[in-house]
Design a protein around this motif. Sequence first.
Motif, short mmCIF file in Angstrom:
data_model
loop_
_atom_site.label_atom_id
_atom_site.label_comp_id
_atom_site.label_asym_id
_atom_site.label_seq_id
_atom_site.Cartn_x
_atom_site.Cartn_y
_atom_site.Cartn_z
N GLY A 58 0.82 -1.21 0.00
CA GLY A 58 0.00 0.00 0.00
C GLY A 58 0.85 1.26 0.00
N ILE A 59 1.98 1.22 0.70
CA ILE A 59 2.88 2.38 0.71
C ILE A 59 3.40 2.62 -0.71
N LYS A 60 3.80 1.55 -1.38
CA LYS A 60 4.29 1.70 -2.77
C LYS A 60 3.18 2.25 -3.67
N GLN A 61 2.00 1.66 -3.54
CA GLN A 61 0.88 2.10 -4.40
C GLN A 61 0.49 3.54 -4.10
N GLY A 62 0.72 3.98 -2.87
CA GLY A 62 0.36 5.35 -2.49
C GLY A 62 1.48 6.34 -2.74
N GLY A 63 2.48 5.93 -3.51
CA GLY A 63 3.57 6.85 -3.82
C GLY A 63 4.42 7.19 -2.61
N GLY A 64 4.51 6.26 -1.65
CA GLY A 64 5.35 6.50 -0.48
C GLY A 64 4.57 6.68 0.80
N PHE A 65 3.24 6.74 0.68
CA PHE A 65 2.42 7.01 1.87
C PHE A 65 1.22 6.07 1.93
N PHE A 66 0.98 5.50 3.11
CA PHE A 66 -0.22 4.68 3.32
C PHE A 66 -1.02 5.34 4.43
N TYR A 67 -2.29 5.59 4.16
CA TYR A 67 -3.15 6.21 5.16
C TYR A 67 -4.04 5.16 5.80
N ALA A 68 -3.89 4.98 7.11
CA ALA A 68 -4.73 4.06 7.86
C ALA A 68 -5.83 4.89 8.52
N ALA A 69 -6.95 5.04 7.81
CA ALA A 69 -7.99 5.98 8.24
C ALA A 69 -8.52 5.64 9.63
N GLU A 70 -8.76 4.34 9.86
CA GLU A 70 -9.39 3.97 11.13
C GLU A 70 -8.47 4.26 12.32
N ALA A 71 -7.17 4.30 12.06
CA ALA A 71 -6.20 4.60 13.12
C ALA A 71 -5.76 6.07 13.09
N ARG A 72 -6.32 6.83 12.14
CA ARG A 72 -5.96 8.25 11.98
C ARG A 72 -4.44 8.42 11.95
N SER A 73 -3.83 7.53 11.17
CA SER A 73 -2.36 7.47 11.15
C SER A 73 -1.84 7.36 9.72
N TRP A 74 -0.66 7.88 9.55
CA TRP A 74 0.10 7.65 8.33
C TRP A 74 1.12 6.56 8.57
N ILE A 75 1.35 5.74 7.56
CA ILE A 75 2.41 4.73 7.64
C ILE A 75 3.31 4.91 6.43
N THR A 76 4.61 5.03 6.68
CA THR A 76 5.58 5.14 5.58
C THR A 76 6.71 4.13 5.83
N GLU A 77 7.54 4.01 4.81
CA GLU A 77 8.66 3.06 4.90
C GLU A 77 9.75 3.64 5.81
N TYR A 78 10.31 2.81 6.67
CA TYR A 78 11.46 3.25 7.45
C TYR A 78 12.71 2.57 6.92
N PRO A 79 13.67 3.33 6.42
CA PRO A 79 14.84 2.72 5.78
C PRO A 79 15.76 2.02 6.78
N ALA A 80 16.16 0.80 6.44
CA ALA A 80 16.99 0.00 7.34
C ALA A 80 18.29 0.71 7.68
N GLU A 81 18.83 1.49 6.72
CA GLU A 81 20.11 2.14 6.98
C GLU A 81 20.01 3.24 8.04
N ALA A 82 18.79 3.69 8.32
CA ALA A 82 18.61 4.73 9.34
C ALA A 82 18.42 4.14 10.73
N LEU A 83 18.27 2.82 10.82
CA LEU A 83 17.96 2.20 12.11
C LEU A 83 19.00 2.43 13.20
N PRO A 84 20.30 2.34 12.89
CA PRO A 84 21.29 2.51 13.97
C PRO A 84 21.13 3.86 14.68
N LEU A 85 20.87 4.92 13.94
CA LEU A 85 20.68 6.22 14.57
C LEU A 85 19.32 6.29 15.26
N ALA A 86 18.32 5.69 14.64
CA ALA A 86 16.99 5.68 15.25
C ALA A 86 17.03 5.02 16.62
#
Length: 149
Positions: free
Chosen positions: A18-46
């Motif tokens: 769904g994120i891919k189909q949404g051009g980078g963004f998935f909207y979970a309406a029932e949760a009033r939330s956005w879901i996007t991809e989190y890049p693995a290379e950013a995990l150590p700093l995260a």
Amino acid sequence: GGFGGQITVGKIGNIKDGIKQGGGFFYAAEARSWITEYPAEALPLAETVYPESVLSSMREGIVVLSQKCPHLGCRVPECATSQWFECQCHGSQYNRVGEKKAGPAPRGMDHHPTTVSGSGDVVIDTGTVVVSSPANGNRETGCPDRQGL
Ligand code: FES
């Protein structure tokens, strides 16, 4: 359960599609939330910035963001052109993983604790808000930036 409870928004594989189909963004309406991809290379700093309740879904490759702007509460829309979130109310801007980049908001976008079950169900705890500290919200974790700038 509805908003305010634990909401299962789908299987992790379907959400990523769904994120891919949404051009980078998935909207979970029932949760009033956005879901996007989190890049693995950013995990150590995260790992040095975010609490476990946020990290667990980042390790699965997604980040879950409350749609509510941490400035004054407007619903923050995605911007396909910039690949950021850009609040229409007073101009706060956040990158694709919700980190504050500009505007009057005091911090990055807030999170809801999210777990991914053994069978792949993505469950968002919409009754709990994980508030980014100002420092965390402004921290760059190496995620995609505004295209072309
Ligand atoms: Fe979003 Fe003010 S409510 S910038």
